[in-house]
Design a protein around this motif. Structure first.
Motif, short mmCIF file in Angstrom:
data_model
loop_
_atom_site.label_atom_id
_atom_site.label_comp_id
_atom_site.label_asym_id
_atom_site.label_seq_id
_atom_site.Cartn_x
_atom_site.Cartn_y
_atom_site.Cartn_z
N GLY A 57 10.22 3.31 2.56
CA GLY A 57 8.84 3.48 2.11
C GLY A 57 8.67 3.28 0.62
O GLY A 57 7.68 2.70 0.17
N GLY A 58 9.65 3.74 -0.18
CA GLY A 58 9.56 3.58 -1.63
C GLY A 58 9.56 2.11 -2.03
O GLY A 58 8.77 1.67 -2.88
N ARG A 59 10.46 1.35 -1.40
CA ARG A 59 10.51 -0.09 -1.71
C ARG A 59 9.26 -0.79 -1.23
O ARG A 59 8.71 -1.68 -1.90
CB ARG A 59 11.74 -0.73 -1.06
CG ARG A 59 13.02 -0.40 -1.79
CD ARG A 59 14.21 -0.91 -0.98
NE ARG A 59 15.46 -0.69 -1.66
CZ ARG A 59 16.10 0.48 -1.73
NH1 ARG A 59 15.57 1.55 -1.17
NH2 ARG A 59 17.24 0.60 -2.37
N LEU A 60 8.80 -0.41 -0.05
CA LEU A 60 7.58 -1.03 0.50
C LEU A 60 6.40 -0.78 -0.44
O LEU A 60 5.62 -1.70 -0.73
CB LEU A 60 7.29 -0.44 1.88
CG LEU A 60 5.94 -0.83 2.49
CD1 LEU A 60 5.88 -2.33 2.76
CD2 LEU A 60 5.69 -0.05 3.78
N LEU A 61 6.29 0.44 -0.93
CA LEU A 61 5.17 0.76 -1.82
C LEU A 61 5.21 -0.12 -3.07
O LEU A 61 4.18 -0.66 -3.49
CB LEU A 61 5.23 2.25 -2.17
CG LEU A 61 4.10 2.80 -3.02
CD1 LEU A 61 2.74 2.49 -2.40
CD2 LEU A 61 4.26 4.31 -3.20
N SER A 62 6.40 -0.30 -3.66
CA SER A 62 6.50 -1.17 -4.84
C SER A 62 6.06 -2.59 -4.50
O SER A 62 5.32 -3.23 -5.28
CB SER A 62 7.94 -1.26 -5.35
OG SER A 62 8.40 0.00 -5.65
N LEU A 63 6.49 -3.10 -3.35
CA LEU A 63 6.13 -4.47 -2.97
C LEU A 63 4.62 -4.61 -2.79
O LEU A 63 4.01 -5.58 -3.23
CB LEU A 63 6.84 -4.88 -1.67
CG LEU A 63 8.36 -5.02 -1.74
CD1 LEU A 63 8.94 -5.25 -0.34
CD2 LEU A 63 8.74 -6.18 -2.66
N LEU A 64 4.02 -3.60 -2.14
CA LEU A 64 2.58 -3.69 -1.88
C LEU A 64 1.79 -3.54 -3.18
O LEU A 64 0.75 -4.18 -3.36
CB LEU A 64 2.15 -2.63 -0.86
CG LEU A 64 2.67 -2.85 0.57
CD1 LEU A 64 2.25 -1.70 1.48
CD2 LEU A 64 2.18 -4.18 1.15
N LEU A 65 2.28 -2.71 -4.11
CA LEU A 65 1.57 -2.58 -5.40
C LEU A 65 1.57 -3.91 -6.15
O LEU A 65 0.62 -4.24 -6.85
CB LEU A 65 2.21 -1.48 -6.25
CG LEU A 65 1.82 -0.05 -5.85
CD1 LEU A 65 2.72 0.97 -6.52
CD2 LEU A 65 0.36 0.22 -6.18
N GLU A 66 2.65 -4.68 -5.98
CA GLU A 66 2.71 -6.00 -6.62
C GLU A 66 1.81 -7.02 -5.94
O GLU A 66 1.20 -7.85 -6.58
CB GLU A 66 4.14 -6.56 -6.53
CG GLU A 66 5.05 -6.21 -7.66
CD GLU A 66 6.46 -6.68 -7.36
OE1 GLU A 66 6.63 -7.79 -6.84
OE2 GLU A 66 7.39 -5.90 -7.65
N ALA A 67 1.76 -6.95 -4.59
CA ALA A 67 1.19 -8.08 -3.84
C ALA A 67 -0.16 -7.82 -3.19
O ALA A 67 -0.86 -8.76 -2.85
CB ALA A 67 2.19 -8.50 -2.76
N ALA A 68 -0.53 -6.55 -3.02
CA ALA A 68 -1.75 -6.26 -2.24
C ALA A 68 -2.99 -6.27 -3.14
O ALA A 68 -3.66 -5.27 -3.30
CB ALA A 68 -1.61 -4.92 -1.53
N HIS A 69 -3.27 -7.44 -3.72
CA HIS A 69 -4.40 -7.53 -4.65
C HIS A 69 -5.71 -7.27 -3.89
O HIS A 69 -5.97 -7.86 -2.86
CB HIS A 69 -4.44 -8.91 -5.29
CG HIS A 69 -3.15 -9.24 -5.98
ND1 HIS A 69 -2.70 -8.53 -7.07
CD2 HIS A 69 -2.20 -10.15 -5.71
CE1 HIS A 69 -1.52 -9.01 -7.45
NE2 HIS A 69 -1.20 -10.00 -6.63
N GLY A 70 -6.51 -6.39 -4.43
CA GLY A 70 -7.83 -6.17 -3.84
C GLY A 70 -7.80 -5.29 -2.61
O GLY A 70 -8.85 -5.02 -2.03
N GLU A 71 -6.63 -4.85 -2.17
CA GLU A 71 -6.57 -3.99 -0.99
C GLU A 71 -6.19 -2.58 -1.43
O GLU A 71 -5.24 -2.41 -2.20
CB GLU A 71 -5.55 -4.53 0.00
CG GLU A 71 -5.51 -3.77 1.28
CD GLU A 71 -5.32 -4.66 2.50
OE1 GLU A 71 -5.90 -4.35 3.53
OE2 GLU A 71 -4.60 -5.66 2.41
N GLN A 72 -6.91 -1.59 -0.93
CA GLN A 72 -6.60 -0.20 -1.29
C GLN A 72 -5.33 0.26 -0.61
O GLN A 72 -5.07 -0.14 0.54
CB GLN A 72 -7.72 0.70 -0.81
CG GLN A 72 -8.86 0.89 -1.78
CD GLN A 72 -9.86 1.85 -1.14
OE1 GLN A 72 -10.55 1.50 -0.20
NE2 GLN A 72 -9.90 3.07 -1.67
#
Ligand SMILES: NC(=O)c1ccc[n+]([C@@H]2O[C@H](COP(=O)([O-])OP(=O)(O)OC[C@H]3O[C@@H](n4cnc5c(N)ncnc54)[C@H](OP(=O)(O)O)[C@@H]3O)[C@@H](O)[C@H]2O)c1
Length: 301
Positions: A12-27
């Protein structure tokens, strides 16, 4: 909105970092028991729901308004597996249906469709969680994982002190393994591109099948010191785990899983075209620093 459970864990920690980098415009929303365990850089960039994602009132708050959810059942050897797996997931499955959640990606295990699947202990429990989530009506992808490379971090002290790591499978039994970073990357891809529908599983495997003897050889090369495999019997494993005070039914399911793995539960799983992390690379980047670290710092994942 994407909701991430277990955001302080390895995956989950790694996933969160990846999504913070890539999930532009998504909450992004995380569900966490203790928000102070989130990295400083994350707080303020995500919505936080405080509580356990296995708790009905927390699930109700956490999954309202979610388009997609990352689902992970926390490892818990203190209660029987039925409670730890399906019991933990049931309130969330109800909330997914009630709130019309579209897509769920869950961490699960290899084994579906094999002759061992029905008597593979903790793996059987993981597959039952997949069925429970699928029955809620969401589009679902189970990440079908073999054993993690990271399990070897629990052996860092023994490797440092004695040059030995321990498991129960035959020394020459080859099977896939996987790095948690690859699981997180696969989850991120599925959560961001939600063009998929229906229910299915996605095998997430490292690039080669490896036996304990292969692991010992590669660790010896990468760590620059001799490492050998010690095969423990299932009876020894049972006695050790009961000695830790773990739930008796959990211990039996752990033993059943280990037996099924030794009978080839994970063998023959199909690999996707995407190459995962090589074991040698993982040793160099992750295991080696843990083995070389001061003993008191080394065993903390
Ligand atoms: N290890 C393997 O070889 C293997 C193979 C296949 C599948 N799996 C599956 O992989 C999963 C483990 O993933 P992981 O290694 O990323 O886990 P992990 O690093 O052990 O992290 C566990 C996470 O769960 C949270 N948690 C613990 N107890 C909780 C509770 N009662 N309520 C809510 N949250 C709780 C922890 O948060 P806190 O900060 O609150 O403690 C942490 O975020 C399990 O579902 C396991 O069955 C493992």
């Amino acid at each position: 909105m994407i909701v991430i459970t277990a955001p302080t864990g390895q995956i989950g920690g790694r996933l969160l970092s990846l999504l913070l980098e890539a999930a532009h415009g998504e909450q992004l929303r995380v569900v966490v028991r203790d928000p102070s365990r989130l990295p400083e850089a994350v707080r303020g960039r995500v919505e936080v729901v405080t509580g356990s994602h296995g708790d009905a009132a927390t699930a109700e708050r956490a999954f309202a308004g979610a388009d997609a959810v990352f689902w992970l059942v926390p490892p818990d050897g203190s209660v029987p597996p039925e409670q730890a797996y399906r019991g933990f997931t049931r309130p969330a499955a109800r909330a997914f249906a009630e709130h019309g959640v579209g897509h769920v990606v869950g961490v699960s295990a290899l084994g579906r469709g094999t002759r061992q699947a029905a008597r593979a202990g903790l793996v059987t429990a993981s597959l039952a969680v997949d069925d429970l989530i699928a029955a809620s009506g969401v589009a679902y992808r189970a990440l079908a994982c073999p054993s993690f490379y990271e399990n070897l971090l629990e052996e860092a002290g023994s490797i440092r002190e004695h040059g030995v790591f321990t498991d129960t499978v035959a020394a020459d039994r080859r099977a896939p393994l996987v790095a948690v970073a690859d699981i997180a990357a696969t989850a991120a891809g599925l959560l961001l591109d939600r063009s998929w529908t229906g229910v299915g599983s996605v095998p997430v495997l490292g690039p080669q099948d490896l036996s304990p003897d292969d692991l010992a050889r590669i660790m010896t090369e990468e760590l620059g010191r001799p490492v050998r495999y010690h095969r423990q019997s299932l009876d020894e494993l049972r006695t050790t785990m009961l000695g830790y005070g773990l739930d008796a039914a959990f211990v039996e399911d752990m033993v059943a899983m280990k037996r099924a793995k030794d009978e080839g539960l994970d063998a023959g799983a199909a690999r996707s075209a995407q190459a995962g992390t090589e074991f040698a690379q993982w040793c160099a980047h992750t295991l080696k620093p843990a083995v070389l670290a001061a003993p008191e710092a080394a065993d903390v994942r």
